[in-house]
Design a protein around this motif. Structure first.
Motif, short mmCIF file in Angstrom:
data_model
loop_
_atom_site.label_atom_id
_atom_site.label_comp_id
_atom_site.label_asym_id
_atom_site.label_seq_id
_atom_site.Cartn_x
_atom_site.Cartn_y
_atom_site.Cartn_z
N ILE A 1 0.80 -1.18 -0.01
CA ILE A 1 -0.01 -0.03 0.06
C ILE A 1 0.83 1.19 0.01
N SER A 2 2.08 1.37 0.99
CA SER A 2 2.89 2.46 0.87
C SER A 2 3.50 2.59 -0.41
N ARG A 3 3.69 1.56 -1.25
CA ARG A 3 4.12 1.83 -2.60
C ARG A 3 3.23 2.03 -3.74
N GLY A 4 1.97 2.09 -3.39
CA GLY A 4 0.77 2.61 -4.33
C GLY A 4 0.34 1.23 -5.00
N ASN B 1 10.37 -10.50 -3.26
CA ASN B 1 9.18 -10.82 -4.17
C ASN B 1 8.65 -9.60 -4.27
N ILE B 2 8.47 -8.49 -3.42
CA ILE B 2 7.85 -7.35 -3.65
C ILE B 2 8.38 -6.53 -4.70
N ASN B 3 9.79 -6.52 -4.47
CA ASN B 3 10.77 -5.81 -5.50
C ASN B 3 10.54 -6.23 -6.84
N ALA B 4 10.65 -7.52 -6.92
CA ALA B 4 10.38 -8.41 -8.40
C ALA B 4 9.03 -8.13 -8.94
N PHE B 5 7.91 -7.93 -8.19
CA PHE B 5 6.65 -7.58 -8.65
C PHE B 5 6.71 -6.13 -9.08
N VAL C 1 8.04 -5.88 -12.37
CA VAL C 1 7.54 -6.35 -13.53
C VAL C 1 6.17 -5.44 -13.81
N PHE C 2 5.59 -4.64 -12.77
CA PHE C 2 4.94 -3.61 -13.02
C PHE C 2 5.06 -2.43 -13.70
N GLN C 3 6.38 -2.09 -13.31
CA GLN C 3 6.67 -0.68 -13.90
C GLN C 3 7.06 -1.05 -15.40
N LYS C 4 7.54 -2.27 -15.66
CA LYS C 4 7.96 -2.79 -17.27
C LYS C 4 6.51 -2.90 -17.83
N ALA C 5 5.56 -3.11 -17.46
CA ALA C 5 4.30 -3.04 -18.06
C ALA C 5 3.97 -1.69 -18.25
N VAL C 6 3.98 -0.76 -17.26
CA VAL C 6 3.85 0.56 -17.49
C VAL C 6 4.51 1.17 -18.77
N VAL D 1 -1.26 8.52 -21.53
CA VAL D 1 -0.29 7.35 -21.21
C VAL D 1 -0.92 7.11 -19.94
N PRO D 2 -0.39 5.83 -19.60
CA PRO D 2 -0.67 5.26 -18.23
C PRO D 2 0.00 5.81 -17.09
N PRO D 3 -0.81 5.81 -15.93
CA PRO D 3 -0.15 6.08 -14.84
C PRO D 3 0.61 5.38 -14.07
N LYS D 4 1.64 5.57 -13.15
CA LYS D 4 2.25 4.83 -12.65
C LYS D 4 1.89 4.13 -11.33
N ASN D 5 0.83 4.90 -10.76
CA ASN D 5 0.16 4.33 -9.61
C ASN D 5 -0.65 2.95 -9.96
N PHE D 6 -0.72 1.99 -9.29
CA PHE D 6 -1.44 0.67 -9.61
C PHE D 6 -2.79 0.96 -9.67
#
Length: 210
Positions: free
Chosen positions: A134-137, A157-161, A164-169, A194-199
């Protein structure tokens, strides 16, 4: 590496988990009370819609019935297995002396306590992971999948996720900037969506542009 220094390398929420893991008894009482209150509130909010949903969709009703039947079958199998184990244990206890029975019960209680302690520690770690997400959005729902064996593996695991998410953005942004699906008038005015970076904002954007 010194344990204190090592823990400081973790996010704050996971540091707290690593530091407070042994104080699980007091935390468990507090956490259970909070979870009960939240569950009661959510149940009150959602109860009124369940019957309406099931009655409005036959396929949903069928799936609901199937899951209930499966749950009952699983529960029955567990009950039968437990009954067999209890009967077998009773036979073993009959052959033991009083001292042997006392020792057996002590070892059994000790093992059960260890399992409960480990289960509670895992739940606390999951809560810490959810808070960090949550703190990372991101949404806390991913905590179920990203919680590892300990704080270190969970943080990895969080860092890897996140990568992956930032790559998708970035990929979605690049596709948008190419203007494949952007009207000429919009491209001319440089208002590419363009897509936002917040999940959470990204999910809204993704569904809107699907």
């Amino acid at each position: 590496m010194n344990k204190t220094v090592h823990n400081k390398m973790l996010p704050l929420n996971l540091q707290l988990f690593a530091a407070d893991r042994e104080e699980y008894v007091q935390e468990k009482v507090h956490t259970d009370a909070q979870n009960s209150e939240v569950s009661a509130q959510q149940e009150g909010e959602n109860a009124k819609t369940l019957d309406e949903l099931l009655s409005s969709d036959k396929s949903l009703q069928s799936e609901f019935d199937r899951k209930i039947s499966k749950a009952l079958e699983t529960a029955k199998a567990k009950w039968e297995q437990q009954a067999k184990e209890d009967a077998s244990e009773a036979m073993r206890l009959e052959k033991m002396s009083a001292d042997e029975r006392a020792r057996y019960q002590f070892d059994k209680d000790k093992a059960e306590f260890a399992r409960e302690k480990e289960a509670f520690a895992q739940e606390q770690l999951k809560t810490a992971v959810a808070s960090e997400l949550i703190s990372r959005g991101y949404t806390a729902e991913f905590a179920e999948f990203l919680t590892g064996r300990d704080a270190d593996s969970s943080n990895a695991n969080i860092n890897a996720f996140e990568q992956v998410f930032q790559k998708a953005v970035e990929t979605a942004t690049a596709e948008k900037l190419r203007g494949d699906r952007v009207p000429p008038a919009e491209r001319a005015h440089n208002t590419v969506d363009v897509p936002p970076k917040n999940f959470h904002e990204y999910e809204v954007w993704r569904k809107k542009n699907a």
